[in-house]
Design a protein around this motif. Structure first.
Motif, short mmCIF file in Angstrom:
data_model
loop_
_atom_site.label_atom_id
_atom_site.label_comp_id
_atom_site.label_asym_id
_atom_site.label_seq_id
_atom_site.Cartn_x
_atom_site.Cartn_y
_atom_site.Cartn_z
N ILE A 52 0.84 -1.20 0.00
CA ILE A 52 0.00 0.00 0.00
C ILE A 52 0.87 1.25 0.00
O ILE A 52 0.64 2.18 -0.77
CB ILE A 52 -0.97 -0.02 1.20
CG1 ILE A 52 -2.03 -1.10 0.99
CG2 ILE A 52 -1.61 1.35 1.41
CD1 ILE A 52 -2.87 -1.39 2.21
N ASP A 53 1.88 1.28 0.86
CA ASP A 53 2.77 2.45 0.91
C ASP A 53 3.47 2.68 -0.42
O ASP A 53 3.73 3.82 -0.80
CB ASP A 53 3.80 2.29 2.03
CG ASP A 53 3.22 2.55 3.40
OD1 ASP A 53 2.07 3.05 3.50
OD2 ASP A 53 3.91 2.24 4.40
N GLY A 54 3.78 1.60 -1.12
CA GLY A 54 4.40 1.73 -2.44
C GLY A 54 3.54 2.52 -3.41
O GLY A 54 4.04 3.31 -4.21
N TYR A 55 2.24 2.32 -3.34
CA TYR A 55 1.32 3.07 -4.19
C TYR A 55 1.10 4.50 -3.68
O TYR A 55 1.10 5.45 -4.44
CB TYR A 55 -0.04 2.37 -4.27
CG TYR A 55 -0.05 1.14 -5.14
CD1 TYR A 55 -0.18 1.25 -6.53
CD2 TYR A 55 0.07 -0.12 -4.60
CE1 TYR A 55 -0.20 0.12 -7.33
CE2 TYR A 55 0.05 -1.25 -5.39
CZ TYR A 55 -0.09 -1.13 -6.76
OH TYR A 55 -0.10 -2.25 -7.55
N LEU A 56 0.92 4.63 -2.36
CA LEU A 56 0.55 5.93 -1.78
C LEU A 56 1.70 6.91 -1.70
O LEU A 56 1.47 8.12 -1.67
CB LEU A 56 -0.05 5.72 -0.39
CG LEU A 56 -1.32 4.90 -0.30
CD1 LEU A 56 -1.79 4.84 1.15
CD2 LEU A 56 -2.40 5.45 -1.19
N ALA A 57 2.93 6.43 -1.65
CA ALA A 57 4.09 7.31 -1.46
C ALA A 57 4.22 8.35 -2.56
O ALA A 57 4.84 9.39 -2.36
CB ALA A 57 5.37 6.48 -1.36
N LYS A 58 3.64 8.08 -3.70
CA LYS A 58 3.71 9.03 -4.81
C LYS A 58 2.94 10.31 -4.50
O LYS A 58 3.30 11.38 -4.97
CB LYS A 58 3.16 8.36 -6.07
CG LYS A 58 3.31 9.18 -7.31
CD LYS A 58 2.94 8.39 -8.54
CE LYS A 58 3.15 9.24 -9.77
NZ LYS A 58 2.83 8.53 -11.00
N ARG A 59 1.90 10.21 -3.69
CA ARG A 59 1.05 11.37 -3.42
C ARG A 59 0.91 11.74 -1.95
O ARG A 59 0.41 12.81 -1.63
CB ARG A 59 -0.34 11.12 -3.98
CG ARG A 59 -0.34 10.90 -5.45
CD ARG A 59 -1.59 11.44 -6.08
NE ARG A 59 -1.46 11.39 -7.51
CZ ARG A 59 -1.11 12.42 -8.27
NH1 ARG A 59 -0.88 13.58 -7.72
NH2 ARG A 59 -1.01 12.29 -9.56
N TYR A 60 1.31 10.86 -1.06
CA TYR A 60 1.11 11.09 0.37
C TYR A 60 2.39 10.76 1.14
O TYR A 60 3.19 9.95 0.70
CB TYR A 60 -0.01 10.19 0.92
CG TYR A 60 -1.34 10.41 0.25
CD1 TYR A 60 -2.21 11.37 0.72
CD2 TYR A 60 -1.72 9.64 -0.86
CE1 TYR A 60 -3.44 11.58 0.10
CE2 TYR A 60 -2.94 9.85 -1.47
CZ TYR A 60 -3.80 10.81 -0.98
OH TYR A 60 -5.00 11.02 -1.60
N ALA A 61 2.50 11.40 2.29
CA ALA A 61 3.58 11.02 3.22
C ALA A 61 3.10 9.75 3.93
O ALA A 61 2.02 9.73 4.52
CB ALA A 61 3.82 12.14 4.22
N VAL A 62 3.88 8.69 3.82
CA VAL A 62 3.47 7.41 4.40
C VAL A 62 4.34 7.07 5.60
O VAL A 62 5.48 7.52 5.66
CB VAL A 62 3.55 6.26 3.35
CG1 VAL A 62 2.51 6.48 2.28
CG2 VAL A 62 4.93 6.13 2.74
#
Length: 151
Positions: A52-62
């Protein structure tokens, strides 16, 4: 920080599936079975959170804290899929549901990474997205009205 808990994932598993997921012969002692399964469930959750972090890191601070409800749901779905994928998923059987839920989670996370869907997190604003997106730089301007005056 965790996107889902061991208890939440365990609740999604049928009791008779534990021995299959553990991969050992039948463990009669319930406490021993739960303890062995707990270690495997925690590993499946960690893998799900990394994905999940792999996908979200592009747009959010994880990692995202507090966890949005939609991320909690997909973290559980991915963790359960991770557990069943250890033993192989029969696409003609009941396990196909876990594969479908995993594919839905990946599709959603891909849309989030592309900026087409919002997860409603605090960091979900244009400034934050722009700061982690891309930047443009160029050389100073060579020709202007001032530099071209008199030509």
């Amino acid at each position: 920080m965790s996107y889902c808990t061991k208890a939440e994932v365990r609740e999604m598993l049928k009791d008779d599936a534990l021995n299959t997921i553990i991969g050992d012969s039948y463990i009669e002692d319930e406490a021993e079975r739960e303890a062995k399964a707990g270690v495997i469930i925690e590993a499946a959750i960690a893998d799900a959170e990394g994905e999940i972090d792999g996908y979200l890191a592009k747009r959010y601070a994880v990692p995202i804290d507090p966890t949005p409800k939609v991320i909690n749901k997909f973290a559980k779905d991915i963790a359960v899929y991770n557990l069943y994928s250890r033993i192989g998923i029969d696409e003609n059987g009941e396990e196909k549901n876990y594969l479908n839920r995993y594919n839905a989670a990946v599709k959603f996370l891909t849309l989030v990474a592309e900026g087409k869907v919002s997860i409603g997190a605090q960091a979900d604003d244009p400034q934050t997205a722009a700061s982690t997106g891309f930047s443009v730089s160029s050389n100073p301007r060579l020709f202007s009205r001032r530099t071209m005056r008199g030509m």
